[in-house]
Every structure is written in C-alpha cells, then in structure tokens.
Scaffold this motif. Structure first.
Motif, PDB file in Angstrom:
ATOM      1  N   ASP A   1       1.280  -1.124   0.841  1.00  0.00           N
ATOM      2  CA  ASP A   1      -0.164   0.139   0.123  1.00  0.00           C
ATOM      3  C   ASP A   1       1.160   1.179  -0.015  1.00  0.00           C
ATOM      4  OD1 ASP A   1       1.069   0.571   2.866  1.00  0.00           O
ATOM      5  OD2 ASP A   1      -0.919  -0.081   3.676  1.00  0.00           O
ATOM      6  N   GLU A   2       0.151   2.993   0.281  1.00  0.00           N
ATOM      7  CA  GLU A   2       1.005   3.835   0.466  1.00  0.00           C
ATOM      8  C   GLU A   2       1.830   3.885   1.392  1.00  0.00           C
ATOM      9  OE1 GLU A   2      -2.996   4.469   2.047  1.00  0.00           O
ATOM     10  OE2 GLU A   2      -2.311   3.453   0.249  1.00  0.00           O
ATOM     11  N   ASN A   3       2.201   3.014   1.939  1.00  0.00           N
ATOM     12  CA  ASN A   3       2.990   3.174   2.769  1.00  0.00           C
ATOM     13  C   ASN A   3       3.935   1.790   3.584  1.00  0.00           C
ATOM     14  OD1 ASN A   3       1.737   5.312   4.741  1.00  0.00           O
ATOM     15  ND2 ASN A   3      -0.021   4.505   5.589  1.00  0.00           N
ATOM     16  N   GLY A   4       3.604   1.292   2.099  1.00  0.00           N
ATOM     17  CA  GLY A   4       5.135   0.153   2.171  1.00  0.00           C
ATOM     18  C   GLY A   4       4.131  -1.557   3.068  1.00  0.00           C
ATOM     19  N   ILE A   5       3.549  -1.369   3.630  1.00  0.00           N
ATOM     20  CA  ILE A   5       2.771  -2.441   3.896  1.00  0.00           C
ATOM     21  C   ILE A   5       2.695  -3.495   2.644  1.00  0.00           C
ATOM     22  CG2 ILE A   5       1.572  -3.194   5.740  1.00  0.00           C
ATOM     23  CD1 ILE A   5       3.399  -1.536   6.909  1.00  0.00           C
ATOM     24  N   PHE A   6       2.759  -4.809   2.891  1.00  0.00           N
ATOM     25  CA  PHE A   6       2.199  -6.067   2.493  1.00  0.00           C
ATOM     26  C   PHE A   6       1.086  -6.974   2.763  1.00  0.00           C
ATOM     27  CE2 PHE A   6       6.524  -6.836   3.671  1.00  0.00           C
ATOM     28  CZ  PHE A   6       6.622  -8.786   4.128  1.00  0.00           C
ATOM     29  N   LYS A   7       0.555  -7.328   2.386  1.00  0.00           N
ATOM     30  CA  LYS A   7       0.177  -9.133   3.455  1.00  0.00           C
ATOM     31  C   LYS A   7       0.209 -10.236   2.262  1.00  0.00           C
ATOM     32  CE  LYS A   7      -3.382  -6.469   5.450  1.00  0.00           C
ATOM     33  NZ  LYS A   7      -4.174  -6.175   6.148  1.00  0.00           N
ATOM     34  N   ILE A   8       0.357 -11.290   2.772  1.00  0.00           N
ATOM     35  CA  ILE A   8       0.441 -12.307   1.504  1.00  0.00           C
ATOM     36  C   ILE A   8      -0.124 -13.404   2.428  1.00  0.00           C
ATOM     37  CG2 ILE A   8       3.230 -14.174   1.458  1.00  0.00           C
ATOM     38  CD1 ILE A   8       4.640 -12.209   1.255  1.00  0.00           C
ATOM     39  N   THR A   9      -1.569 -13.783   1.437  1.00  0.00           N
ATOM     40  CA  THR A   9      -2.353 -14.999   2.008  1.00  0.00           C
ATOM     41  C   THR A   9      -2.257 -15.924   1.588  1.00  0.00           C
ATOM     42  OG1 THR A   9      -3.599 -13.352   0.613  1.00  0.00           O
ATOM     43  CG2 THR A   9      -3.977 -12.678   2.587  1.00  0.00           C
ATOM     44  N   GLY A  10      -3.207 -17.153   1.625  1.00  0.00           N
ATOM     45  CA  GLY A  10      -2.742 -18.335   0.896  1.00  0.00           C
ATOM     46  C   GLY A  10      -3.071 -19.288   2.159  1.00  0.00           C
ATOM     47  N   LYS A  11      -2.664 -20.794   1.579  1.00  0.00           N
ATOM     48  CA  LYS A  11      -3.905 -21.797   2.245  1.00  0.00           C
ATOM     49  C   LYS A  11      -2.241 -22.452   1.609  1.00  0.00           C
ATOM     50  CE  LYS A  11      -6.924 -25.136   3.207  1.00  0.00           C
ATOM     51  NZ  LYS A  11      -8.393 -25.227   2.001  1.00  0.00           N
ATOM     52  N   SER A  12      -2.080 -23.767   3.241  1.00  0.00           N
ATOM     53  CA  SER A  12      -0.849 -24.217   3.553  1.00  0.00           C
ATOM     54  C   SER A  12      -1.644 -26.077   4.180  1.00  0.00           C
ATOM     55  CB  SER A  12       0.249 -23.836   4.410  1.00  0.00           C
ATOM     56  OG  SER A  12       1.374 -24.692   4.598  1.00  0.00           O
ATOM     57  N   THR A  13      -0.506 -26.931   4.938  1.00  0.00           N
ATOM     58  CA  THR A  13      -1.072 -27.627   5.705  1.00  0.00           C
ATOM     59  C   THR A  13      -1.165 -26.656   6.895  1.00  0.00           C
ATOM     60  OG1 THR A  13       0.780 -29.283   4.941  1.00  0.00           O
ATOM     61  CG2 THR A  13      -0.124 -29.737   6.713  1.00  0.00           C
ATOM     62  N   PRO A  14      -2.355 -27.337   7.351  1.00  0.00           N
ATOM     63  CA  PRO A  14      -3.285 -26.622   8.735  1.00  0.00           C
ATOM     64  C   PRO A  14      -1.959 -27.118  10.041  1.00  0.00           C
ATOM     65  CG  PRO A  14      -5.094 -28.295   7.900  1.00  0.00           C
ATOM     66  CD  PRO A  14      -3.222 -28.720   6.728  1.00  0.00           C
ATOM     67  N   ASN A  15      -1.730 -25.631  10.766  1.00  0.00           N
ATOM     68  CA  ASN A  15      -0.794 -25.850  11.941  1.00  0.00           C
ATOM     69  C   ASN A  15       0.603 -25.459  11.335  1.00  0.00           C
ATOM     70  OD1 ASN A  15      -3.377 -25.557  13.737  1.00  0.00           O
ATOM     71  ND2 ASN A  15      -3.218 -27.758  12.800  1.00  0.00           N
ATOM     72  N   ALA A  16       0.767 -25.715   9.918  1.00  0.00           N
ATOM     73  CA  ALA A  16       2.154 -25.172   9.180  1.00  0.00           C
ATOM     74  C   ALA A  16       2.891 -24.060   9.459  1.00  0.00           C
ATOM     75  CB  ALA A  16       2.398 -25.521   7.749  1.00  0.00           C
ATOM     76  N   ILE A  17       4.117 -24.250  10.102  1.00  0.00           N
ATOM     77  CA  ILE A  17       4.682 -23.041  10.385  1.00  0.00           C
ATOM     78  C   ILE A  17       4.773 -22.291   9.294  1.00  0.00           C
ATOM     79  CG2 ILE A  17       6.738 -21.319  11.287  1.00  0.00           C
ATOM     80  CD1 ILE A  17       4.680 -23.139  12.725  1.00  0.00           C
ATOM     81  N   ILE A  18       4.414 -21.016   8.176  1.00  0.00           N
ATOM     82  CA  ILE A  18       4.843 -20.088   7.322  1.00  0.00           C
ATOM     83  C   ILE A  18       5.746 -18.693   7.454  1.00  0.00           C
ATOM     84  CG2 ILE A  18       3.647 -18.839   5.203  1.00  0.00           C
ATOM     85  CD1 ILE A  18       3.236 -21.615   6.018  1.00  0.00           C
TER      86      ILE A  18
ATOM     87  N   ILE B   1       8.434  -3.869   3.451  1.00  0.00           N
ATOM     88  CA  ILE B   1       9.184  -3.359   2.813  1.00  0.00           C
ATOM     89  C   ILE B   1      10.468  -2.503   3.696  1.00  0.00           C
ATOM     90  CG2 ILE B   1       8.271  -4.552   0.974  1.00  0.00           C
ATOM     91  CD1 ILE B   1       8.932  -1.950  -0.625  1.00  0.00           C
ATOM     92  N   PRO B   2      11.616  -2.885   2.903  1.00  0.00           N
ATOM     93  CA  PRO B   2      12.964  -1.846   3.490  1.00  0.00           C
ATOM     94  C   PRO B   2      13.196  -1.205   2.702  1.00  0.00           C
ATOM     95  CG  PRO B   2      13.700  -4.152   2.984  1.00  0.00           C
ATOM     96  CD  PRO B   2      12.043  -4.215   2.981  1.00  0.00           C
ATOM     97  N   SER B   3      12.834  -0.755   1.745  1.00  0.00           N
ATOM     98  CA  SER B   3      13.515  -0.164   0.242  1.00  0.00           C
ATOM     99  C   SER B   3      12.348   0.060  -0.330  1.00  0.00           C
ATOM    100  CB  SER B   3      14.912  -0.285  -0.355  1.00  0.00           C
ATOM    101  OG  SER B   3      14.719  -1.258  -0.594  1.00  0.00           O
ATOM    102  N   GLU B   4      12.477   1.052  -0.798  1.00  0.00           N
ATOM    103  CA  GLU B   4      11.854   1.943  -2.222  1.00  0.00           C
ATOM    104  C   GLU B   4      11.584   0.792  -3.348  1.00  0.00           C
ATOM    105  OE1 GLU B   4      15.514   3.934  -3.483  1.00  0.00           O
ATOM    106  OE2 GLU B   4      14.463   3.245  -1.640  1.00  0.00           O
ATOM    107  N   LYS B   5      12.812  -0.288  -3.423  1.00  0.00           N
ATOM    108  CA  LYS B   5      12.786  -1.089  -4.682  1.00  0.00           C
ATOM    109  C   LYS B   5      12.099  -2.370  -4.230  1.00  0.00           C
ATOM    110  CE  LYS B   5      17.605   1.016  -5.260  1.00  0.00           C
ATOM    111  NZ  LYS B   5      18.549   0.845  -5.772  1.00  0.00           N
TER     112      LYS B   5
END
Length: 251
Positions: free
Chosen positions: A13-30, A53-57
C-alpha cells in the motif's frame, strides 16, 4: 505438505505495507526471510503474513512452509512498492541527505569561526563563533565548550598584558616628563652664562707672596735691578719683615 500463495507478485500500500495470503497444511509454520516474519496456518491451513518492505525498490522474498517431519516447501515472491510509498521513501532519503550536508557545512563553518577567533584573539570573533554554534540546529555547544573556554582564557590573558604594557608606558612617560621639568629648573653649569651682577671675580693675588729683589745692605726692595750691587729674590713679606721700604724708582 502443501503451499499455495494468492499471487506471485505482491503490491504494497502507500505506506509500504504488504500482505501475503494463502493456504498450506493446517498448523504449518509459514515464514519469509526479508523482512523476517513468521505465522502459523489455522486449522484450515489458511495464513496471512504482513510486513513492511525495507526500501523503495522491488525485491524478492522466499516463503517457506514447515511442519514437523513433513518435507519443507519454498516459493519465491516479488514484492513491489506502491508509487506513493516510493515517493515517500525517496523524499525521506533526500531530506536525510540534505540534513547530512547541512550538518557538515555547519561543522565546517563552526570550525572556521573558531580558528579565526583563535588566531585573532578578538572578543568579537569569539562572540560570532559562540552565537553561530548556539543558534545552529545541527550543532551542540557542549561539543565546543572546551575550545571556546580556551580561546576566552587566551583573550583575557592578552587583554591583561595590553593593560600592563599601557600602564608601564604611561609610568615611563610620566617619569620622563618629570625628569625634563627638573632639568629645566636646574640649569647646567657648563652651558649657563652667569649674569654680570653675579659674575664671580678671580681671587686677588696675595701681594705678600709677590717676588721682589733685595740687596744684603740696602734699605729698599725693588721689582728690577736698580743700580749696582748683588740682588737676591725674596717675597714682599720677607722684605717687609726686614723693614725694607719700596724703591721710589721702581714703584
């Protein structure tokens, strides 16, 4: 073991915040590596990772799914910053660089002012340096206090020396003036011509010590040979003591 991500290209977003969503094995560590984040998938295997993210790139991150002894799964994702966030980051960097340059210039100017005050030992130059440092937002007076104090002490010592030299010269001038006036009141014996009224006369010669001529049988004393006979020299006092009288021809 399974790992499914909702899209391979993630946009912040405009503040550099990202979201990663998805699906894996129940109770798996992502988890992801940059920035380091970790969550646990729910009972249905759903997960959501959020970070900044740590930079503008744009940069690539690795997402990893782990659970017990199951085989690990890894995928690569690209996170792209929002244009507005890029502008914010660049503006922030520009401001930081500007402040770095301003601070460097402030330090250089302060050093120059201090060097000038140290060389001149002029109170005005020292005041300019102190005022500049106090009023500059990039400088701290505490960092210069030792130098400023040292210069101030040197200025004080210089002023004290000037005052002492001035007092010494004034005393010497006063003494020279007093000596001059005293010399005028006491004339020199070698250069002063005495007035006629006070002119000293040489002492009159003692007539009794005057040399005269006498004979062994004569009754007179003479100033020169006067007639025949043998003449002897004597003082006038000696002639008078013999009851001799002056020769009428000589006197």
């Amino acid at each position: 073991m399974k790992l499914q991500v909702d899209g391979n290209d993630i946009k912040t977003d405009e503040n550099g915040i990202f979201k990663i969503t998805g699906k894996s094995t129940p109770n798996a560590i992502i988890s992801i590596d940059q920035p380091a984040k970790k969550v646990t998938a729910d009972a249905e295997g759903k997960f959501e990772l959020e970070g900044q993210i740590p930079s503008e790139k744009s940069h690539e991150v690795k997402i990893l799914a782990q659970k017990d002894s199951l085989e690990e799964l890894e995928k690569s994702l690209t996170i792209t910053p929002h244009d507005e966030y890029v502008q914010k980051v660049l503006a922030k960097k520009e401001q930081e660089e500007k402040e770095i340059r301003a601070k460097a210039e402030a330090v250089q100017t302060a050093d120059s002012l201090i060097a000038k005050a140290k060389a001149s030992l002029n109170p005005t130059d020292l005041a300019k340096a102190r005022t500049y440092i106090n009023e500059n937002q990039y400088l701290a007076i505490q960092g210069y206090s030792a130098q400023l104090t040292q210069i101030n002490d040197a200025i004080t010592a210089k002023q004290d020396q000037i005052a002492q030299d001035k007092a010494k010269k004034a005393a010497e001038a006063k003494k020279a003036e007093e000596d001059r006036k005293q010399a005028e009141r006491k004339p020199s014996s070698g250069n002063t011509v005495p007035s006629q009224g006070n002119k000293q006369q040489p002492p009159a010669p003692d007539k009794n010590q005057q040399t005269v001529l006498i004979t062994a049988t004569g009754s007179k004393y003479h100033v020169r040979k006067c007639g025949n006979g043998t003449y002897y020299t004597a003082t006038l006092a000696e002639a008078k003591s013999k009851n001799l009288s002056p020769c009428s021809k000589c006197y």
